[in-house]
Scaffold this active site. Structure first.
Site, PDB file in Angstrom:
ATOM      1  N   LYS A  90       0.819  -1.210   0.000  1.00 35.11           N
ATOM      2  CA  LYS A  90       0.000   0.000   0.000  1.00 35.11           C
ATOM      3  C   LYS A  90       0.858   1.268   0.000  1.00 35.11           C
ATOM      4  CE  LYS A  90      -2.324   0.646   3.762  1.00 35.11           C
ATOM      5  NZ  LYS A  90      -1.583   1.767   4.400  1.00 35.11           N
ATOM      6  N   ARG A 166     -10.391   3.015   9.841  1.00 32.99           N
ATOM      7  CA  ARG A 166      -9.964   1.676  10.225  1.00 32.99           C
ATOM      8  C   ARG A 166     -11.043   0.906  10.979  1.00 32.99           C
ATOM      9  NH1 ARG A 166      -3.583   2.054  11.984  1.00 32.99           N
ATOM     10  NH2 ARG A 166      -2.848   3.112  10.105  1.00 32.99           N
ATOM     11  N   ARG A 201      11.180  -8.886   5.523  1.00 35.31           N
ATOM     12  CA  ARG A 201      11.529  -7.461   5.418  1.00 35.31           C
ATOM     13  C   ARG A 201      12.750  -7.138   6.269  1.00 35.31           C
ATOM     14  NH1 ARG A 201       5.968  -3.969   5.558  1.00 35.31           N
ATOM     15  NH2 ARG A 201       5.890  -4.888   7.669  1.00 35.31           N
ATOM     16  N   ARG A 230      12.772  -5.391  11.882  1.00 38.86           N
ATOM     17  CA  ARG A 230      11.954  -4.555  12.761  1.00 38.86           C
ATOM     18  C   ARG A 230      11.231  -5.436  13.789  1.00 38.86           C
ATOM     19  NH1 ARG A 230       8.722  -0.544   8.745  1.00 38.86           N
ATOM     20  NH2 ARG A 230       7.711  -2.533   8.249  1.00 38.86           N
ATOM     21  N   ARG A 241      -1.462  -8.818  13.511  1.00 35.81           N
ATOM     22  CA  ARG A 241      -1.835  -7.578  12.817  1.00 35.81           C
ATOM     23  C   ARG A 241      -2.753  -7.872  11.635  1.00 35.81           C
ATOM     24  NH1 ARG A 241       3.943  -5.948  11.475  1.00 35.81           N
ATOM     25  NH2 ARG A 241       3.001  -4.344  10.144  1.00 35.81           N
TER      26      ARG A 241
END
Length: 590
Positions: A90, A166, A201, A230, A241
Protein backbone atom coordinates in the site's frame (compact mmCIF):
# COMPACT_ATOMS: atom_id res chain seq x y z
CA UNK A 1 -18.81 26.50 -13.27
CA UNK A 2 -17.26 27.15 -16.66
CA UNK A 3 -19.44 26.46 -19.70
CA UNK A 4 -17.98 25.37 -22.99
CA UNK A 5 -19.95 26.83 -25.90
CA UNK A 6 -18.71 24.05 -28.15
CA UNK A 7 -20.23 21.38 -25.90
CA UNK A 8 -23.30 23.12 -24.49
CA UNK A 9 -26.74 22.74 -25.98
CA UNK A 10 -27.23 26.45 -25.67
CA UNK A 11 -24.85 29.35 -25.53
CA UNK A 12 -24.13 30.61 -22.05
CA UNK A 13 -24.04 34.34 -21.31
CA UNK A 14 -20.82 36.00 -20.12
CA UNK A 15 -19.67 34.86 -16.67
CA UNK A 16 -20.61 36.94 -13.64
CA UNK A 17 -18.23 39.54 -12.30
CA UNK A 18 -16.35 38.16 -9.28
CA UNK A 19 -16.79 39.47 -5.78
CA UNK A 20 -14.37 42.32 -5.01
CA UNK A 21 -11.09 41.07 -3.59
CA UNK A 22 -10.45 41.70 0.09
CA UNK A 23 -7.43 43.38 1.54
CA UNK A 24 -5.91 40.94 4.02
CA UNK A 25 -3.33 41.75 6.67
CA UNK A 26 -1.65 39.55 7.67
CA UNK A 27 -2.41 36.73 5.20
CA UNK A 28 -2.58 33.81 7.61
CA UNK A 29 -5.11 31.01 7.84
CA UNK A 30 -6.12 31.70 11.41
CA UNK A 31 -6.15 35.49 11.36
CA UNK A 32 -7.19 37.99 8.73
CA UNK A 33 -7.40 41.78 8.99
CA UNK A 34 -9.47 43.69 6.51
CA UNK A 35 -8.78 47.23 5.41
CA UNK A 36 -11.75 49.57 5.30
CA UNK A 37 -13.16 50.20 1.87
CA UNK A 38 -16.20 52.50 1.56
CA UNK A 39 -19.10 51.49 -0.62
CA UNK A 40 -20.13 53.80 -3.43
CA UNK A 41 -23.51 52.23 -4.12
CA UNK A 42 -26.71 52.56 -2.15
CA UNK A 43 -30.05 50.85 -2.37
CA UNK A 44 -32.78 53.46 -2.28
CA UNK A 45 -36.33 52.43 -1.44
CA UNK A 46 -39.57 54.26 -2.12
CA UNK A 47 -39.82 55.32 1.52
CA UNK A 48 -36.38 56.96 1.34
CA UNK A 49 -34.86 54.18 3.46
CA UNK A 50 -31.29 53.65 2.29
CA UNK A 51 -28.80 50.85 2.75
CA UNK A 52 -25.11 51.32 2.05
CA UNK A 53 -24.67 48.19 -0.06
CA UNK A 54 -23.40 47.65 -3.57
CA UNK A 55 -25.49 46.43 -6.48
CA UNK A 56 -25.73 42.71 -7.16
CA UNK A 57 -23.11 41.37 -9.54
CA UNK A 58 -24.66 38.25 -11.01
CA UNK A 59 -25.86 37.22 -14.42
CA UNK A 60 -28.62 34.73 -14.89
CA UNK A 61 -27.94 31.64 -16.92
CA UNK A 62 -31.14 30.70 -18.81
CA UNK A 63 -32.86 27.69 -17.30
CA UNK A 64 -33.05 24.70 -19.57
CA UNK A 65 -36.50 23.62 -20.64
CA UNK A 66 -37.79 20.35 -19.29
CA UNK A 67 -36.04 17.49 -20.99
CA UNK A 68 -33.13 19.65 -22.17
CA UNK A 69 -29.78 18.72 -20.68
CA UNK A 70 -27.14 21.35 -20.04
CA UNK A 71 -23.68 19.91 -20.53
CA UNK A 72 -20.92 21.50 -18.47
CA UNK A 73 -17.15 21.11 -18.48
CA UNK A 74 -15.39 21.18 -15.15
CA UNK A 75 -12.07 20.07 -13.70
CA UNK A 76 -12.49 18.54 -10.26
CA UNK A 77 -10.07 17.00 -7.75
CA UNK A 78 -9.99 13.29 -6.96
CA UNK A 79 -10.91 11.87 -3.55
CA UNK A 80 -9.39 8.43 -2.97
CA UNK A 81 -9.27 5.95 -0.09
CA UNK A 82 -6.86 3.02 -0.14
CA UNK A 83 -6.56 0.08 2.24
CA UNK A 84 -4.38 -2.96 2.47
CA UNK A 85 -3.00 -5.36 5.04
CA UNK A 86 0.51 -4.88 6.43
CA UNK A 87 3.04 -5.65 3.65
CA UNK A 88 0.39 -5.45 0.92
CA UNK A 89 2.39 -2.79 -0.92
CA UNK A 90 0.00 0.00 0.00
CA UNK A 91 2.78 2.45 0.87
CA UNK A 92 4.47 1.95 -2.50
CA UNK A 93 1.21 2.46 -4.38
CA UNK A 94 0.50 5.64 -2.39
CA UNK A 95 3.85 7.07 -3.50
CA UNK A 96 3.07 6.26 -7.15
CA UNK A 97 -0.47 7.71 -6.93
CA UNK A 98 0.78 10.97 -5.42
CA UNK A 99 3.50 11.25 -8.04
CA UNK A 100 1.08 10.68 -10.94
CA UNK A 101 -2.05 12.54 -9.77
CA UNK A 102 -0.65 15.13 -7.38
CA UNK A 103 -3.05 14.22 -4.55
CA UNK A 104 -2.41 15.20 -0.93
CA UNK A 105 -1.35 12.03 0.91
CA UNK A 106 -3.02 11.84 4.34
CA UNK A 107 -1.95 9.14 6.78
CA UNK A 108 -3.25 9.02 10.35
CA UNK A 109 0.15 7.94 11.62
CA UNK A 110 1.83 10.97 10.04
CA UNK A 111 -0.94 13.26 11.31
CA UNK A 112 -0.66 11.97 14.87
CA UNK A 113 3.10 12.43 14.91
CA UNK A 114 2.74 15.97 13.53
CA UNK A 115 0.00 17.01 15.98
CA UNK A 116 1.95 15.61 18.94
CA UNK A 117 5.24 17.24 17.91
CA UNK A 118 3.48 20.56 17.21
CA UNK A 119 1.85 20.52 20.64
CA UNK A 120 -1.63 21.26 19.34
CA UNK A 121 -4.77 20.70 21.42
CA UNK A 122 -5.54 17.50 19.50
CA UNK A 123 -1.91 16.44 19.80
CA UNK A 124 -1.89 16.89 23.58
CA UNK A 125 -5.08 14.85 23.94
CA UNK A 126 -3.73 12.11 21.68
CA UNK A 127 -0.41 12.02 23.56
CA UNK A 128 -2.20 11.34 26.86
CA UNK A 129 -3.70 8.17 25.41
CA UNK A 130 -0.50 7.13 23.63
CA UNK A 131 1.61 7.58 26.78
CA UNK A 132 -0.88 5.45 28.68
CA UNK A 133 -0.61 2.73 26.03
CA UNK A 134 -4.22 3.17 24.97
CA UNK A 135 -5.72 3.61 21.51
CA UNK A 136 -6.50 7.19 20.55
CA UNK A 137 -10.33 7.54 20.56
CA UNK A 138 -12.21 7.70 17.26
CA UNK A 139 -13.50 11.24 17.85
CA UNK A 140 -9.99 12.63 18.23
CA UNK A 141 -8.67 10.82 15.16
CA UNK A 142 -11.73 11.80 13.09
CA UNK A 143 -11.43 15.46 14.10
CA UNK A 144 -7.76 15.37 13.14
CA UNK A 145 -8.43 13.78 9.75
CA UNK A 146 -11.41 15.98 8.86
CA UNK A 147 -9.45 19.07 9.84
CA UNK A 148 -6.67 18.04 7.44
CA UNK A 149 -9.14 17.25 4.66
CA UNK A 150 -10.64 20.73 4.97
CA UNK A 151 -7.34 22.50 4.36
CA UNK A 152 -6.83 24.38 1.12
CA UNK A 153 -4.30 22.04 -0.54
CA UNK A 154 -6.51 18.97 0.00
CA UNK A 155 -9.58 20.83 -1.26
CA UNK A 156 -7.85 22.06 -4.42
CA UNK A 157 -5.55 19.14 -5.30
CA UNK A 158 -7.70 16.29 -4.02
CA UNK A 159 -6.71 13.77 -1.38
CA UNK A 160 -5.52 10.21 -0.84
CA UNK A 161 -6.62 8.87 2.54
CA UNK A 162 -4.22 6.09 3.49
CA UNK A 163 -5.43 3.38 5.88
CA UNK A 164 -8.34 5.38 7.28
CA UNK A 165 -11.06 4.74 8.31
CA UNK A 166 -9.96 1.68 10.22
CA UNK A 167 -13.28 0.85 11.90
CA UNK A 168 -16.98 0.97 11.14
CA UNK A 169 -17.45 3.80 13.66
CA UNK A 170 -14.81 5.91 11.92
CA UNK A 171 -16.38 5.25 8.53
CA UNK A 172 -19.80 6.29 9.84
CA UNK A 173 -18.35 9.47 11.33
CA UNK A 174 -17.07 10.46 7.89
CA UNK A 175 -20.42 9.56 6.33
CA UNK A 176 -22.23 11.85 8.78
CA UNK A 177 -19.92 14.69 7.73
CA UNK A 178 -20.58 13.84 4.06
CA UNK A 179 -16.90 13.07 3.50
CA UNK A 180 -16.94 10.31 0.93
CA UNK A 181 -14.32 9.23 -1.62
CA UNK A 182 -14.88 8.84 -5.34
CA UNK A 183 -13.31 5.39 -5.16
CA UNK A 184 -12.22 2.95 -2.44
CA UNK A 185 -9.25 0.77 -3.44
CA UNK A 186 -8.53 -2.43 -1.48
CA UNK A 187 -5.32 -4.35 -2.17
CA UNK A 188 -5.93 -8.10 -1.82
CA UNK A 189 -2.91 -10.34 -1.15
CA UNK A 190 -2.99 -13.99 0.08
CA UNK A 191 -2.17 -14.47 3.76
CA UNK A 192 0.91 -16.64 3.21
CA UNK A 193 2.40 -14.05 0.85
CA UNK A 194 1.76 -11.25 3.38
CA UNK A 195 3.44 -13.25 6.17
CA UNK A 196 6.43 -13.97 3.94
CA UNK A 197 6.73 -10.29 3.01
CA UNK A 198 6.67 -9.27 6.68
CA UNK A 199 9.09 -11.88 7.93
CA UNK A 200 11.48 -11.26 5.04
CA UNK A 201 11.53 -7.46 5.42
CA UNK A 202 14.76 -5.78 6.48
CA UNK A 203 15.45 -2.14 7.39
CA UNK A 204 18.59 -0.20 6.54
CA UNK A 205 19.03 1.99 9.68
CA UNK A 206 21.36 4.31 7.78
CA UNK A 207 19.06 5.23 4.88
CA UNK A 208 15.65 4.11 6.16
CA UNK A 209 15.23 2.00 3.02
CA UNK A 210 13.21 -1.23 3.17
CA UNK A 211 14.55 -4.42 1.59
CA UNK A 212 13.35 -8.03 1.34
CA UNK A 213 15.79 -10.89 1.60
CA UNK A 214 14.25 -12.63 -1.42
CA UNK A 215 12.11 -10.21 -3.43
CA UNK A 216 14.24 -7.08 -3.05
CA UNK A 217 17.72 -7.96 -1.76
CA UNK A 218 20.32 -5.27 -0.87
CA UNK A 219 22.71 -3.99 -3.53
CA UNK A 220 25.91 -5.22 -1.87
CA UNK A 221 27.39 -6.99 1.15
CA UNK A 222 28.08 -3.69 2.95
CA UNK A 223 24.39 -2.78 2.99
CA UNK A 224 23.42 -6.39 3.78
CA UNK A 225 25.65 -6.44 6.86
CA UNK A 226 23.86 -3.53 8.54
CA UNK A 227 20.25 -4.55 7.84
CA UNK A 228 17.90 -4.99 10.82
CA UNK A 229 14.65 -6.85 11.37
CA UNK A 230 11.95 -4.55 12.76
CA UNK A 231 10.37 -5.74 16.06
CA UNK A 232 6.93 -6.02 14.42
CA UNK A 233 8.18 -8.19 11.55
CA UNK A 234 7.96 -11.54 13.31
CA UNK A 235 5.55 -14.22 12.15
CA UNK A 236 3.54 -14.10 15.38
CA UNK A 237 3.06 -10.35 15.32
CA UNK A 238 2.44 -10.31 11.56
CA UNK A 239 -0.40 -12.82 11.93
CA UNK A 240 -1.89 -10.83 14.80
CA UNK A 241 -1.83 -7.58 12.82
CA UNK A 242 -3.33 -9.35 9.81
CA UNK A 243 -6.21 -10.72 11.89
CA UNK A 244 -7.00 -7.25 13.30
CA UNK A 245 -6.89 -5.76 9.81
CA UNK A 246 -9.32 -8.35 8.45
CA UNK A 247 -11.82 -7.76 11.24
CA UNK A 248 -11.77 -4.01 10.68
CA UNK A 249 -11.82 -4.00 6.89
CA UNK A 250 -14.78 -6.38 6.70
CA UNK A 251 -16.81 -3.90 8.76
CA UNK A 252 -15.68 -0.93 6.67
CA UNK A 253 -16.28 -2.35 3.20
CA UNK A 254 -20.06 -2.39 3.69
CA UNK A 255 -19.97 1.41 3.83
CA UNK A 256 -18.11 1.73 0.53
CA UNK A 257 -19.39 -1.32 -1.35
CA UNK A 258 -20.78 0.80 -4.22
CA UNK A 259 -17.38 2.39 -4.96
CA UNK A 260 -15.15 -0.52 -3.89
CA UNK A 261 -12.44 -1.77 -6.26
CA UNK A 262 -10.57 -4.88 -5.09
CA UNK A 263 -7.23 -5.37 -6.80
CA UNK A 264 -4.88 -8.33 -6.85
CA UNK A 265 -1.86 -7.04 -4.93
CA UNK A 266 0.16 -10.20 -5.51
CA UNK A 267 1.77 -8.78 -8.63
CA UNK A 268 4.66 -6.48 -9.36
CA UNK A 269 4.23 -2.89 -8.19
CA UNK A 270 4.27 -1.69 -11.82
CA UNK A 271 1.40 -3.98 -12.84
CA UNK A 272 -0.67 -3.09 -9.78
CA UNK A 273 -0.17 0.62 -10.37
CA UNK A 274 -1.06 0.29 -14.03
CA UNK A 275 -4.50 -0.93 -12.96
CA UNK A 276 -4.84 1.78 -10.28
CA UNK A 277 -3.78 4.41 -12.83
CA UNK A 278 -6.47 3.20 -15.23
CA UNK A 279 -9.16 3.26 -12.52
CA UNK A 280 -8.29 6.75 -11.26
CA UNK A 281 -8.02 8.14 -14.76
CA UNK A 282 -11.48 6.80 -15.55
CA UNK A 283 -12.94 8.32 -12.36
CA UNK A 284 -11.25 11.62 -13.12
CA UNK A 285 -12.63 11.56 -16.64
CA UNK A 286 -16.14 10.84 -15.41
CA UNK A 287 -15.94 13.73 -12.94
CA UNK A 288 -14.35 16.22 -15.32
CA UNK A 289 -15.99 15.28 -18.60
CA UNK A 290 -19.59 16.32 -18.79
CA UNK A 291 -21.75 16.97 -15.73
CA UNK A 292 -25.43 16.68 -16.36
CA UNK A 293 -27.72 19.07 -14.58
CA UNK A 294 -31.42 18.42 -14.72
CA UNK A 295 -34.39 20.12 -13.12
CA UNK A 296 -37.85 18.71 -13.21
CA UNK A 297 -41.07 19.21 -11.25
CA UNK A 298 -40.71 18.22 -7.61
CA UNK A 299 -37.17 16.93 -7.81
CA UNK A 300 -33.80 18.61 -7.83
CA UNK A 301 -30.67 16.96 -9.09
CA UNK A 302 -27.20 18.34 -9.57
CA UNK A 303 -24.10 16.25 -9.48
CA UNK A 304 -21.52 18.86 -10.26
CA UNK A 305 -18.71 18.98 -7.72
CA UNK A 306 -19.05 21.32 -4.76
CA UNK A 307 -17.42 24.75 -5.05
CA UNK A 308 -13.89 24.89 -3.70
CA UNK A 309 -13.44 25.82 -0.07
CA UNK A 310 -11.53 29.08 -0.37
CA UNK A 311 -11.83 30.02 3.31
CA UNK A 312 -9.18 32.44 4.49
CA UNK A 313 -9.58 32.45 8.25
CA UNK A 314 -11.60 34.45 10.79
CA UNK A 315 -11.56 38.20 10.05
CA UNK A 316 -10.65 40.53 12.90
CA UNK A 317 -12.36 43.54 14.53
CA UNK A 318 -15.79 41.90 14.36
CA UNK A 319 -17.12 44.09 17.18
CA UNK A 320 -16.46 47.25 15.14
CA UNK A 321 -19.90 48.53 14.09
CA UNK A 322 -21.03 49.13 11.43
CA UNK A 323 -19.17 46.31 9.70
CA UNK A 324 -17.06 47.33 6.75
CA UNK A 325 -18.15 46.40 3.25
CA UNK A 326 -15.28 43.90 3.10
CA UNK A 327 -16.42 42.13 6.28
CA UNK A 328 -19.98 41.78 5.00
CA UNK A 329 -18.91 40.44 1.61
CA UNK A 330 -16.48 38.08 3.31
CA UNK A 331 -19.30 36.44 5.26
CA UNK A 332 -21.74 36.50 2.32
CA UNK A 333 -19.18 34.55 0.29
CA UNK A 334 -18.36 32.22 3.18
CA UNK A 335 -22.03 31.33 3.68
CA UNK A 336 -22.59 30.98 -0.07
CA UNK A 337 -19.74 28.49 -0.60
CA UNK A 338 -20.87 26.26 2.28
CA UNK A 339 -24.51 26.33 1.14
CA UNK A 340 -23.60 25.53 -2.46
CA UNK A 341 -21.49 22.57 -1.36
CA UNK A 342 -24.31 21.17 0.78
CA UNK A 343 -26.94 21.57 -1.96
CA UNK A 344 -24.61 20.05 -4.54
CA UNK A 345 -24.08 17.08 -2.20
CA UNK A 346 -27.83 16.44 -2.29
CA UNK A 347 -28.78 17.90 1.10
CA UNK A 348 -32.38 19.15 1.14
CA UNK A 349 -33.07 20.42 4.68
CA UNK A 350 -30.46 23.00 5.61
CA UNK A 351 -29.97 25.92 7.94
CA UNK A 352 -27.54 28.82 8.16
CA UNK A 353 -26.78 30.28 11.59
CA UNK A 354 -24.56 33.36 11.79
CA UNK A 355 -24.58 35.81 14.69
CA UNK A 356 -22.08 38.54 13.84
CA UNK A 357 -23.38 41.76 15.46
CA UNK A 358 -25.23 43.07 12.39
CA UNK A 359 -27.01 39.71 12.01
CA UNK A 360 -27.74 39.18 15.70
CA UNK A 361 -31.23 40.51 16.60
CA UNK A 362 -30.33 40.35 20.29
CA UNK A 363 -27.87 43.23 19.81
CA UNK A 364 -28.91 46.84 19.32
CA UNK A 365 -26.73 47.09 16.20
CA UNK A 366 -28.77 44.47 14.31
CA UNK A 367 -29.38 45.58 10.71
CA UNK A 368 -32.19 44.08 8.68
CA UNK A 369 -30.43 45.30 5.52
CA UNK A 370 -27.44 43.03 6.17
CA UNK A 371 -29.74 40.01 6.44
CA UNK A 372 -31.55 41.02 3.23
CA UNK A 373 -28.30 41.36 1.32
CA UNK A 374 -27.14 37.91 2.49
CA UNK A 375 -30.42 36.48 1.21
CA UNK A 376 -29.99 38.33 -2.08
CA UNK A 377 -26.47 36.96 -2.61
CA UNK A 378 -27.69 33.38 -2.05
CA UNK A 379 -30.77 33.73 -4.25
CA UNK A 380 -28.94 35.37 -7.14
CA UNK A 381 -26.14 32.81 -7.04
CA UNK A 382 -28.54 29.85 -7.27
CA UNK A 383 -30.54 31.69 -9.95
CA UNK A 384 -27.29 32.20 -11.83
CA UNK A 385 -27.06 28.39 -12.03
CA UNK A 386 -30.48 28.28 -13.67
CA UNK A 387 -32.57 27.42 -10.60
CA UNK A 388 -35.92 29.01 -9.84
CA UNK A 389 -35.61 30.30 -6.30
CA UNK A 390 -38.47 31.31 -3.99
CA UNK A 391 -37.52 33.64 -1.14
CA UNK A 392 -40.09 33.22 1.64
CA UNK A 393 -40.93 35.45 4.61
CA UNK A 394 -43.52 34.40 7.15
CA UNK A 395 -46.63 36.53 7.24
CA UNK A 396 -48.73 37.79 10.11
CA UNK A 397 -49.68 35.08 12.63
CA UNK A 398 -52.69 34.98 14.91
CA UNK A 399 -56.08 36.61 14.50
CA UNK A 400 -57.74 39.86 15.54
CA UNK A 401 -56.00 41.66 18.38
CA UNK A 402 -53.46 38.82 18.57
CA UNK A 403 -52.38 39.19 14.94
CA UNK A 404 -48.77 40.16 14.44
CA UNK A 405 -45.31 39.03 13.47
CA UNK A 406 -41.86 39.02 15.10
CA UNK A 407 -40.33 42.50 15.22
CA UNK A 408 -37.20 41.17 13.52
CA UNK A 409 -39.21 40.51 10.34
CA UNK A 410 -41.30 43.69 10.28
CA UNK A 411 -41.11 45.28 6.83
CA UNK A 412 -38.92 42.47 5.47
CA UNK A 413 -41.15 41.61 2.53
CA UNK A 414 -41.37 45.23 1.38
CA UNK A 415 -37.61 45.57 1.55
CA UNK A 416 -37.18 42.45 -0.60
CA UNK A 417 -39.66 43.78 -3.17
CA UNK A 418 -37.88 47.12 -3.48
CA UNK A 419 -34.32 45.78 -3.49
CA UNK A 420 -32.21 45.98 -6.63
CA UNK A 421 -32.12 42.43 -8.02
CA UNK A 422 -29.79 43.21 -10.91
CA UNK A 423 -30.23 44.15 -14.53
CA UNK A 424 -30.75 40.66 -15.94
CA UNK A 425 -34.39 40.15 -15.06
CA UNK A 426 -33.90 37.76 -12.16
CA UNK A 427 -36.83 38.97 -10.08
CA UNK A 428 -40.09 37.65 -11.46
CA UNK A 429 -38.41 35.01 -13.63
CA UNK A 430 -35.81 33.07 -11.66
CA UNK A 431 -36.56 34.63 -8.27
CA UNK A 432 -39.96 35.13 -6.64
CA UNK A 433 -41.08 36.23 -3.19
CA UNK A 434 -43.59 34.29 -1.12
CA UNK A 435 -44.72 33.40 2.37
CA UNK A 436 -44.27 30.21 4.42
CA UNK A 437 -46.84 27.49 3.83
CA UNK A 438 -47.75 24.60 1.54
CA UNK A 439 -49.72 26.78 -0.87
CA UNK A 440 -46.54 28.77 -1.62
CA UNK A 441 -44.85 25.74 -3.21
CA UNK A 442 -45.21 25.87 -6.99
CA UNK A 443 -44.26 23.14 -9.43
CA UNK A 444 -41.68 25.34 -11.17
CA UNK A 445 -39.80 26.18 -7.94
CA UNK A 446 -36.43 24.45 -7.57
CA UNK A 447 -35.19 25.79 -4.23
CA UNK A 448 -36.59 27.72 -1.26
CA UNK A 449 -34.83 30.26 0.97
CA UNK A 450 -36.72 31.04 4.17
CA UNK A 451 -35.81 34.31 5.91
CA UNK A 452 -35.44 33.91 9.70
CA UNK A 453 -38.51 31.71 10.32
CA UNK A 454 -39.39 31.87 14.01
CA UNK A 455 -42.04 31.28 16.59
CA UNK A 456 -43.73 34.21 18.31
CA UNK A 457 -45.27 34.27 21.77
CA UNK A 458 -48.63 32.59 21.37
CA UNK A 459 -48.05 31.55 17.77
CA UNK A 460 -46.06 28.63 16.30
CA UNK A 461 -44.58 28.62 12.78
CA UNK A 462 -43.72 24.88 12.84
CA UNK A 463 -47.06 23.76 11.35
CA UNK A 464 -46.81 26.01 8.29
CA UNK A 465 -43.13 25.22 7.92
CA UNK A 466 -43.68 21.47 8.01
CA UNK A 467 -46.53 21.69 5.50
CA UNK A 468 -44.22 23.64 3.18
CA UNK A 469 -41.33 21.19 3.42
CA UNK A 470 -43.70 18.27 2.85
CA UNK A 471 -44.96 19.97 -0.32
CA UNK A 472 -41.39 20.76 -1.42
CA UNK A 473 -40.47 17.07 -1.41
CA UNK A 474 -36.85 16.54 -2.39
CA UNK A 475 -36.23 20.15 -3.31
CA UNK A 476 -33.80 22.04 -1.03
CA UNK A 477 -35.25 24.24 1.72
CA UNK A 478 -32.70 26.58 3.34
CA UNK A 479 -33.46 28.38 6.60
CA UNK A 480 -31.50 31.58 7.29
CA UNK A 481 -31.07 32.28 11.03
CA UNK A 482 -34.15 30.30 12.16
CA UNK A 483 -35.52 30.38 15.71
CA UNK A 484 -37.67 27.29 16.14
CA UNK A 485 -37.62 26.88 19.92
CA UNK A 486 -40.94 26.88 21.75
CA UNK A 487 -42.13 30.17 23.26
CA UNK A 488 -44.87 29.20 25.75
CA UNK A 489 -47.66 31.69 26.50
CA UNK A 490 -50.85 31.83 28.53
CA UNK A 491 -52.84 30.87 25.41
CA UNK A 492 -51.52 27.35 25.73
CA UNK A 493 -49.76 27.33 22.34
CA UNK A 494 -46.38 25.58 22.48
CA UNK A 495 -46.93 24.14 25.92
CA UNK A 496 -46.22 20.48 26.69
CA UNK A 497 -48.48 18.94 24.04
CA UNK A 498 -46.65 18.13 20.82
CA UNK A 499 -43.30 19.48 22.00
CA UNK A 500 -41.39 16.29 21.19
CA UNK A 501 -42.74 16.24 17.64
CA UNK A 502 -41.79 19.90 17.10
CA UNK A 503 -38.28 19.35 18.37
CA UNK A 504 -37.94 16.25 16.21
CA UNK A 505 -39.01 18.19 13.12
CA UNK A 506 -36.70 21.14 13.84
CA UNK A 507 -33.77 18.70 14.17
CA UNK A 508 -34.28 17.57 10.55
CA UNK A 509 -32.55 20.76 9.40
CA UNK A 510 -28.79 20.34 9.53
CA UNK A 511 -26.23 23.12 9.60
CA UNK A 512 -24.50 23.85 6.34
CA UNK A 513 -22.97 26.91 7.96
CA UNK A 514 -22.58 28.16 11.51
CA UNK A 515 -20.62 31.09 12.88
CA UNK A 516 -21.12 32.01 16.51
CA UNK A 517 -19.20 34.71 18.36
CA UNK A 518 -18.47 33.72 21.96
CA UNK A 519 -18.60 36.18 24.86
CA UNK A 520 -18.38 35.90 28.63
CA UNK A 521 -21.80 35.23 30.13
CA UNK A 522 -23.94 38.36 30.35
CA UNK A 523 -21.68 40.45 28.12
CA UNK A 524 -21.26 41.31 24.45
CA UNK A 525 -17.66 42.46 24.71
CA UNK A 526 -14.92 41.41 24.29
CA UNK A 527 -15.12 38.46 21.91
CA UNK A 528 -13.59 35.40 23.59
CA UNK A 529 -13.63 33.12 20.57
CA UNK A 530 -15.52 31.88 17.53
CA UNK A 531 -17.26 28.58 16.77
CA UNK A 532 -17.42 27.92 13.02
CA UNK A 533 -18.71 25.12 10.80
CA UNK A 534 -18.75 25.22 7.02
CA UNK A 535 -20.06 22.15 5.21
CA UNK A 536 -18.60 19.53 5.02
CA UNK A 537 -15.92 20.47 7.58
CA UNK A 538 -16.20 19.73 11.31
CA UNK A 539 -17.09 22.31 13.94
CA UNK A 540 -13.96 24.31 14.76
CA UNK A 541 -13.34 26.41 17.87
CA UNK A 542 -11.04 29.44 17.63
CA UNK A 543 -9.67 31.48 20.52
CA UNK A 544 -9.22 35.24 20.11
CA UNK A 545 -5.73 36.32 21.21
CA UNK A 546 -3.82 39.61 21.13
CA UNK A 547 -0.47 39.93 19.42
CA UNK A 548 2.27 40.12 22.11
CA UNK A 549 4.16 42.92 20.35
CA UNK A 550 1.08 44.99 19.51
CA UNK A 551 -1.79 44.24 21.95
CA UNK A 552 -4.23 46.26 19.87
CA UNK A 553 -3.90 43.66 17.10
CA UNK A 554 -5.77 40.38 17.35
CA UNK A 555 -5.96 36.99 15.69
CA UNK A 556 -7.96 33.80 16.01
CA UNK A 557 -6.17 30.54 16.78
CA UNK A 558 -7.73 27.11 16.19
CA UNK A 559 -7.78 25.21 19.49
CA UNK A 560 -10.21 22.33 18.95
CA UNK A 561 -12.38 20.49 16.41
CA UNK A 562 -15.63 18.57 16.95
CA UNK A 563 -17.29 16.01 14.70
CA UNK A 564 -20.68 16.94 16.23
CA UNK A 565 -21.94 20.35 17.32
CA UNK A 566 -20.40 21.04 20.74
CA UNK A 567 -22.52 22.15 23.69
CA UNK A 568 -21.63 24.92 26.14
CA UNK A 569 -19.64 22.59 28.37
CA UNK A 570 -17.54 21.31 25.45
CA UNK A 571 -16.73 24.89 24.45
CA UNK A 572 -15.88 26.00 27.99
CA UNK A 573 -13.65 22.99 28.59
CA UNK A 574 -11.79 23.52 25.30
CA UNK A 575 -11.22 27.20 26.07
CA UNK A 576 -9.82 26.16 29.45
CA UNK A 577 -7.59 23.56 27.78
CA UNK A 578 -9.33 20.68 29.53
CA UNK A 579 -11.17 17.57 28.47
CA UNK A 580 -14.72 16.93 29.65
CA UNK A 581 -13.39 14.40 32.13
CA UNK A 582 -10.87 16.85 33.57
CA UNK A 583 -13.22 19.81 33.89
CA UNK A 584 -14.89 20.41 37.24
CA UNK A 585 -17.05 23.44 36.57
CA UNK A 586 -18.24 25.80 33.82
CA UNK A 587 -16.24 28.82 32.79
CA UNK A 588 -19.40 30.79 31.97
CA UNK A 589 -18.96 31.45 28.24
CA UNK A 590 -22.24 31.67 26.34
Amino acid sequence: MAFSTTQCHHKAPPPPRPLPSLSLNPPSLSSLSFSSHPSHHKLSLSNNYSFGYGKPHFKIRPKAKQGLEVMCVQSVPLKVMISGAPASGKGTQCELIVKKFGLVHISTGDLLRFEVSAGTEIGRKAKEYMNAGRLVPDDIVTAMVTGRLSQKDAQEKGWLLDGYPRSFAQAQSLEKLQIRPDIYIALDVPDDILIDRCVGRRLDPLTGKIYHITNFPPENEEVKSRLLTRPDDTEEKARSRLQIYKQNVDAILSTYISILKKLDGNRSKEVVFEEIDSLLTQVQKEKSDQTKIAFRGDTYSERASPPKNNWRGIPTRLNNIPHSREIREYFYDDVLQATQRAVTAGKTRLKVEINIPELNPEMDVYRIGTLMELVRVLALSFADDGKRVKVCVQGSMGEGALAGMPLQLAGTRKILEFMDWGEYGAMGTFISIGAIGAKEVAEEDDLFILVAPQNAVGNCIIGDLQAMTDAAGKRPVILINPKLKDLPASSGIMQTMGRDKRLEYAALFENCYLLRLLYYAGTQYPIVGVLRMSYPSPYELFRRVSEPETPQKEKYVLISSFAERPDGDDINYALEGKTREQAKKEAGVW
